[in-house]
Design a protein around this motif. Structure first.
Motif, PDB file in Angstrom:
ATOM      1  N   ALA A  36      30.970  47.328 -48.161  1.00 35.05           N
ATOM      2  CA  ALA A  36      32.097  46.322 -48.007  1.00 35.05           C
ATOM      3  C   ALA A  36      33.183  47.114 -47.724  1.00 35.05           C
ATOM      4  CB  ALA A  36      32.313  45.533 -49.423  1.00 35.05           C
ATOM      5  N   VAL A  37      33.459  48.289 -47.816  1.00 36.21           N
ATOM      6  CA  VAL A  37      34.846  48.926 -47.501  1.00 36.21           C
ATOM      7  C   VAL A  37      34.527  49.042 -46.110  1.00 36.21           C
ATOM      8  CG1 VAL A  37      36.189  51.174 -47.644  1.00 36.21           C
ATOM      9  CG2 VAL A  37      35.314  49.929 -49.730  1.00 36.21           C
ATOM     10  N   HIS A  38      33.379  49.711 -45.617  1.00 35.61           N
ATOM     11  CA  HIS A  38      33.085  49.768 -44.139  1.00 35.61           C
ATOM     12  C   HIS A  38      33.287  48.540 -43.360  1.00 35.61           C
ATOM     13  CE1 HIS A  38      31.451  51.351 -40.442  1.00 35.61           C
ATOM     14  NE2 HIS A  38      30.497  50.449 -40.446  1.00 35.61           N
ATOM     15  N   ALA A  39      32.878  47.327 -43.900  1.00 36.82           N
ATOM     16  CA  ALA A  39      32.928  46.345 -43.212  1.00 36.82           C
ATOM     17  C   ALA A  39      34.175  45.870 -43.070  1.00 36.82           C
ATOM     18  CB  ALA A  39      32.043  45.237 -43.885  1.00 36.82           C
ATOM     19  N   ALA A  40      35.191  45.919 -44.157  1.00 41.23           N
ATOM     20  CA  ALA A  40      36.546  45.546 -44.150  1.00 41.23           C
ATOM     21  C   ALA A  40      37.343  46.552 -43.076  1.00 41.23           C
ATOM     22  CB  ALA A  40      37.116  45.805 -45.290  1.00 41.23           C
ATOM     23  N   LEU A  41      36.750  47.899 -43.048  1.00 37.44           N
ATOM     24  CA  LEU A  41      37.396  48.611 -42.142  1.00 37.44           C
ATOM     25  C   LEU A  41      37.249  48.364 -40.473  1.00 37.44           C
ATOM     26  CD1 LEU A  41      37.125  52.100 -43.853  1.00 37.44           C
ATOM     27  CD2 LEU A  41      39.133  51.093 -42.839  1.00 37.44           C
ATOM     28  N   VAL A  42      35.900  47.902 -40.368  1.00 35.74           N
ATOM     29  CA  VAL A  42      35.472  47.342 -38.941  1.00 35.74           C
ATOM     30  C   VAL A  42      36.249  46.084 -38.558  1.00 35.74           C
ATOM     31  CG1 VAL A  42      33.552  46.509 -37.554  1.00 35.74           C
ATOM     32  CG2 VAL A  42      33.304  48.537 -39.108  1.00 35.74           C
ATOM     33  N   ALA A  43      36.378  45.210 -39.369  1.00 35.94           N
ATOM     34  CA  ALA A  43      37.129  44.093 -39.237  1.00 35.94           C
ATOM     35  C   ALA A  43      38.509  44.442 -38.925  1.00 35.94           C
ATOM     36  CB  ALA A  43      37.350  43.203 -40.421  1.00 35.94           C
ATOM     37  N   HIS A  44      39.325  45.371 -39.603  1.00 39.52           N
ATOM     38  CA  HIS A  44      40.585  45.797 -39.360  1.00 39.52           C
ATOM     39  C   HIS A  44      40.640  46.438 -37.960  1.00 39.52           C
ATOM     40  CE1 HIS A  44      44.577  47.760 -39.628  1.00 39.52           C
ATOM     41  NE2 HIS A  44      43.718  48.867 -39.352  1.00 39.52           N
ATOM     42  N   THR A  45      39.680  47.226 -37.698  1.00 42.95           N
ATOM     43  CA  THR A  45      39.808  47.909 -36.434  1.00 42.95           C
ATOM     44  C   THR A  45      39.673  46.848 -35.177  1.00 42.95           C
ATOM     45  OG1 THR A  45      38.768  49.838 -37.104  1.00 42.95           O
ATOM     46  CG2 THR A  45      38.547  49.550 -34.772  1.00 42.95           C
ATOM     47  N   LEU A  46      38.641  45.892 -35.423  1.00 39.43           N
ATOM     48  CA  LEU A  46      38.647  44.817 -34.433  1.00 39.43           C
ATOM     49  C   LEU A  46      39.824  43.849 -34.350  1.00 39.43           C
ATOM     50  CD1 LEU A  46      34.715  43.770 -34.754  1.00 39.43           C
ATOM     51  CD2 LEU A  46      36.092  45.026 -32.934  1.00 39.43           C
ATOM     52  N   ALA A  47      40.623  43.656 -35.341  1.00 39.50           N
ATOM     53  CA  ALA A  47      41.998  42.912 -35.232  1.00 39.50           C
ATOM     54  C   ALA A  47      42.736  43.649 -34.418  1.00 39.50           C
ATOM     55  CB  ALA A  47      42.357  42.810 -36.523  1.00 39.50           C
ATOM     56  N   ALA A  48      43.006  45.095 -34.519  1.00 42.53           N
ATOM     57  CA  ALA A  48      44.106  45.787 -33.716  1.00 42.53           C
ATOM     58  C   ALA A  48      43.502  45.906 -32.354  1.00 42.53           C
ATOM     59  CB  ALA A  48      44.201  47.219 -34.220  1.00 42.53           C
ATOM     60  N   VAL A  49      42.295  46.073 -31.978  1.00 41.84           N
ATOM     61  CA  VAL A  49      41.636  46.215 -30.528  1.00 41.84           C
ATOM     62  C   VAL A  49      41.776  44.675 -30.081  1.00 41.84           C
ATOM     63  CG1 VAL A  49      39.569  46.121 -29.340  1.00 41.84           C
ATOM     64  CG2 VAL A  49      39.969  47.802 -31.199  1.00 41.84           C
ATOM     65  N   ARG A  50      41.501  43.697 -30.643  1.00 39.29           N
ATOM     66  CA  ARG A  50      41.873  42.197 -29.903  1.00 39.29           C
ATOM     67  C   ARG A  50      43.511  42.225 -29.768  1.00 39.29           C
ATOM     68  NH1 ARG A  50      37.627  40.384 -33.955  1.00 39.29           N
ATOM     69  NH2 ARG A  50      35.871  39.941 -33.107  1.00 39.29           N
ATOM     70  N   ALA A  51      44.382  42.527 -30.749  1.00 40.53           N
ATOM     71  CA  ALA A  51      45.761  42.260 -30.674  1.00 40.53           C
ATOM     72  C   ALA A  51      46.253  43.170 -29.265  1.00 40.53           C
ATOM     73  CB  ALA A  51      46.641  42.685 -31.885  1.00 40.53           C
ATOM     74  N   SER A  52      45.605  44.390 -29.126  1.00 37.71           N
ATOM     75  CA  SER A  52      46.010  45.146 -27.981  1.00 37.71           C
ATOM     76  C   SER A  52      45.767  44.428 -26.535  1.00 37.71           C
ATOM     77  CB  SER A  52      45.221  46.452 -27.993  1.00 37.71           C
ATOM     78  OG  SER A  52      44.007  46.360 -27.216  1.00 37.71           O
ATOM     79  N   GLY A  53      45.026  43.421 -26.620  1.00 36.61           N
ATOM     80  CA  GLY A  53      45.051  42.906 -24.973  1.00 36.61           C
ATOM     81  C   GLY A  53      44.077  43.655 -24.178  1.00 36.61           C
ATOM     82  N   LEU A  54      43.329  44.775 -24.631  1.00 33.97           N
ATOM     83  CA  LEU A  54      42.701  45.520 -23.786  1.00 33.97           C
ATOM     84  C   LEU A  54      41.353  45.233 -23.728  1.00 33.97           C
ATOM     85  CD1 LEU A  54      44.289  49.066 -24.941  1.00 33.97           C
ATOM     86  CD2 LEU A  54      44.481  47.989 -22.502  1.00 33.97           C
ATOM     87  N   PRO A  55      40.594  45.658 -22.691  1.00 34.21           N
ATOM     88  CA  PRO A  55      38.883  45.329 -22.840  1.00 34.21           C
ATOM     89  C   PRO A  55      38.499  46.006 -23.759  1.00 34.21           C
ATOM     90  CG  PRO A  55      39.648  46.349 -20.678  1.00 34.21           C
ATOM     91  CD  PRO A  55      41.072  46.190 -21.367  1.00 34.21           C
TER      92      PRO A  55
END
Length: 191
Positions: A36-55
């Protein structure tokens, strides 16, 4: 030097199967909570990636594409990691790229945008991690020599990589959430 193309972020992530994800946290949390910690970290990472606007694309392992797509939701570009050690899997990502994992709670869109600007200018960059690894490696062109004869998961990964790529711009040092002692720093990931 001519500017390189804008990089694509390659997010390396494992499907959160209990007992196979965040294994160093299992002694403290058990397999379900570690996953569950891993899943939460992946979600956090994807939120930062999406917010960057980069492919970007998620380079996944641990489950088939359908299962990963069901976990991450629609419209997430997915790439299956090839066989081999971490070095072989990282080397398979086409440049220009930003290689990141999914275990850095301090990662922000601004970090990714700064790294992308360096790579788009034709220069490599490295984001050192407090544990001796790195949280980001940005490459404007292929550098296969960076991924061989590295003791992955050790405290020497950053030093060995930087020695082979001394011209790399150094980014801010960030911390990973890998070990039980890291949990006190980021209690929000204890779901």
């Amino acid at each position: 030097m001519a500017a390189a193309s804008a990089p694509t972020i390659a997010v390396f992530a494992r499907y959160p199967t209990p007992g196979e994800a965040k294994t160093r946290l299992i002694p403290a949390l058990g397999p379900l909570r570690a996953a569950a910690v891993h899943a939460a970290l992946v979600a956090h990472t994807l939120a930062a990636v999406r917010a960057s606007g980069l492919p970007y694309a998620v380079h996944f392992t641990g489950a088939d594409e359908a299962k990963v797509a069901a976990w991450l939701g629609p419209n997430v570009p997915l790439v299956a990691q090839p066989a081999g050690d971490l070095g072989q899997r990282l080397a398979a990502v086409p440049a220009p790229c930003l290689l990141i994992g999914s275990d850095c709670p301090g990662l922000t869109a601004a970090h990714l945008q700064a790294a992308a600007a360096i790579v788009a200018d034709g220069r490599p960059c490295i984001g050192p991690a407090e544990d001796g690894g790195y949280w980001l490696l940005g490459l404007p062109r292929p550098q296969p020599q960076l991924f061989t004869d590295i003791e992955w998961g050790s405290a020497s990964v950053f030093a060995a990589t930087h020695a082979r790529l001394p011209e790399a711009a150094l980014l801010e040092t960030l911390a990973d959430l890998d070990r039980p002692e890291d949990l006190a720093r980021w209690p929000q990931f204890l779901t």
